[in-house]
Write a protein that holds these residues in place. Structure first.
Motif, PDB file in Angstrom:
ATOM      1  N   ARG A 199      -9.057 -15.585   1.345  1.00 47.96           N
ATOM      2  CA  ARG A 199      -7.808 -14.620   2.533  1.00 47.96           C
ATOM      3  C   ARG A 199      -6.491 -15.234   2.419  1.00 47.96           C
ATOM      4  N   PHE A 200      -6.089 -14.788   0.965  1.00 45.85           N
ATOM      5  CA  PHE A 200      -5.145 -15.071   1.163  1.00 45.85           C
ATOM      6  C   PHE A 200      -4.374 -13.511   0.922  1.00 45.85           C
ATOM      7  N   THR A 201      -3.472 -13.314   1.720  1.00 45.07           N
ATOM      8  CA  THR A 201      -2.840 -11.710   1.429  1.00 45.07           C
ATOM      9  C   THR A 201      -2.229 -12.007   0.102  1.00 45.07           C
ATOM     10  N   THR A 202      -3.004 -10.133  -0.585  1.00 39.71           N
ATOM     11  CA  THR A 202      -3.178 -10.054  -1.536  1.00 39.71           C
ATOM     12  C   THR A 202      -2.479  -8.469  -1.734  1.00 39.71           C
ATOM     13  N   LEU A 203      -1.107  -8.399  -2.981  1.00 44.23           N
ATOM     14  CA  LEU A 203      -0.338  -7.497  -3.576  1.00 44.23           C
ATOM     15  C   LEU A 203      -1.135  -7.452  -4.810  1.00 44.23           C
ATOM     16  N   LEU A 204      -1.940  -6.275  -5.233  1.00 43.24           N
ATOM     17  CA  LEU A 204      -2.230  -6.441  -6.995  1.00 43.24           C
ATOM     18  C   LEU A 204      -1.379  -5.212  -7.347  1.00 43.24           C
ATOM     19  N   ILE A 205      -0.672  -4.485  -8.562  1.00 40.16           N
ATOM     20  CA  ILE A 205      -0.217  -4.060  -8.924  1.00 40.16           C
ATOM     21  C   ILE A 205      -0.966  -3.742 -10.692  1.00 40.16           C
ATOM     22  N   THR A 206      -1.310  -2.395 -10.216  1.00 38.46           N
ATOM     23  CA  THR A 206      -2.120  -1.543 -11.180  1.00 38.46           C
ATOM     24  C   THR A 206      -2.663  -0.596 -11.333  1.00 38.46           C
ATOM     25  N   HIS A 207      -2.837  -0.318 -13.068  1.00 31.31           N
ATOM     26  CA  HIS A 207      -2.449   1.409 -13.673  1.00 31.31           C
ATOM     27  C   HIS A 207      -3.462   1.505 -13.343  1.00 31.31           C
ATOM     28  N   ASP A 208      -4.565   0.431 -12.864  1.00 27.80           N
ATOM     29  CA  ASP A 208      -5.888   1.342 -12.880  1.00 27.80           C
ATOM     30  C   ASP A 208      -6.142   2.126 -11.913  1.00 27.80           C
ATOM     31  N   VAL A 209      -6.793   2.826 -11.272  1.00 28.04           N
ATOM     32  CA  VAL A 209      -6.985   3.267 -10.008  1.00 28.04           C
ATOM     33  C   VAL A 209      -8.161   2.751  -9.652  1.00 28.04           C
ATOM     34  N   ALA A 210      -9.225   3.241 -10.755  1.00 27.62           N
ATOM     35  CA  ALA A 210     -10.257   2.868 -10.359  1.00 27.62           C
ATOM     36  C   ALA A 210     -10.817   1.099  -9.642  1.00 27.62           C
ATOM     37  N   GLU A 211      -9.697   0.401 -10.376  1.00 26.35           N
ATOM     38  CA  GLU A 211      -9.342  -1.185 -10.026  1.00 26.35           C
ATOM     39  C   GLU A 211      -9.108  -0.673  -8.419  1.00 26.35           C
TER      40      GLU A 211
END
Ligand SMILES: Nc1ncnc2c1ncn2[C@@H]1O[C@H](COP(=O)(O)OP(=O)(O)OP(=O)(O)O)[C@@H](O)[C@H]1O
Ligand SMILES: [Mg+2]
Length: 257
Positions: A199-211
């Protein structure tokens, strides 16, 4: 495939060790961040409030300032105005508790896989590095050179390297963009299971909206230097990627990008 969970006993984590790993996340607050390069204003008062342990996906067009934002949060760059607040305290400069994973693994080719993971060389680093490699299913490759690994394996080593310090905030800048579709899904499963455990706080940048909708609790869109859209993804985990509700949500997000 990934034997991470099966190998936990070997890693010497007792029930006590496990308990210590849980709930690592800290709250992250971005307050009116501003960053310009010359005349070009990239971030124009961007604010975002992320509760401890939340998984947020960030989407936005190329050049909108996503990587710039990550560099500000991790402390590699400073905002002209505004601040980053972690666990209620404003922070400046690099923080041990905040780690950033890039799109390319950035391993040192002249160092073994184990040494790449244990780059900080804190006391007992070999054991902790091996533990982190176990968690990403690559303990058996500890003594290999990075050059003999596949792209996906290299990215898992890079993931082990950011996990080794037990981060409270994990920033992922397009970490799976260069991987083939199957490896990408494997990496999603790995990341999700690690996040569910720690449960680390996570920010994920992605171009893939499905992801984004497959992994995140919440998806935000950056546009014109600010948050333009913010939506919760309430679907239960593990998520069914063929769920029509997720597809509808994807279409909604794409309209906002
Ligand atoms: N060090 C810098 N000097 C000058 N301009 C910069 C610098 N870093 C970023 N920029 C500019 O800031 C804008 C945002 O860049 P950034 O890398 O944050 O975009 P991004 O959203 O991550 O794009 P992508 O999806 O393509 O990775 C771009 O116009 C870029 O040229
Ligand atoms: Mg970028």
């Amino acid at each position: 495939m990934l034997k991470r969970l099966d190998n936990r006993q070997d890693a010497g984590f007792g029930a006590e060790g496990e308990a210590k790993l849980k709930g690592l996340g800290k709250s992250l607050k971005l307050e009116a961040l501003k960053r310009a390069f010359g005349q070009r204003v990239v971030l124009d008062g961007l604010s975002l409030d992320v509760p401890a342990g939340q998984f947020v996906a960030i989407v936005g067009r190329s050049g909108v300032g996503k990587s710039t934002l990550m560099r500000l949060i991790v402390g590699l760059d400073q905002p002209e105005a505004g601040q980053v607040v972690i666990d209620g305290k404003p922070v400046r400069g690099l923080q041990d508790s905040v780690r950033l994973l890039f799109q390319d693994a950035r391993l040192l080719p002249w160092q073994s896989v184990l040494s790449n993971v244990g780059i900080a060389r804190a006391p007992g680093w070999r054991e902790t590095a091996l533990e982190a490699l176990r968690e990403v299913g690559l303990a058996d490759r500890a003594n290999d050179w990075p050059a003999v690994l596949s792209g996906g394996q290299r990215q898992r080593v890079a993931l082990a390297r950011v996990l080794v310090g037990r981060p409270s905030v994990l920033l992922l800048d397009e970490p799976f963009g260069a991987l083939d579709a199957l490896t990408r899904v494997e990496m999603h499963e790995l990341l999700e299971s690690l996040w569910l455990e720690r449960r680390f706080t996570t920010l994920l940048i992605t171009h893939d909206v499905a992801e984004a909708v497959a992994l995140a609790d919440r998806v935000v869109v950056i546009k014109n230097g600010r948050l333009a859209f913010d939506v919760d993804v309430s679907a239960e985990r593990p998520r069914d990627r063929t769920d029509p509700e997720l597809a509808a949500l994807q279409a909604r997000i794409l309209k906002e990008v």
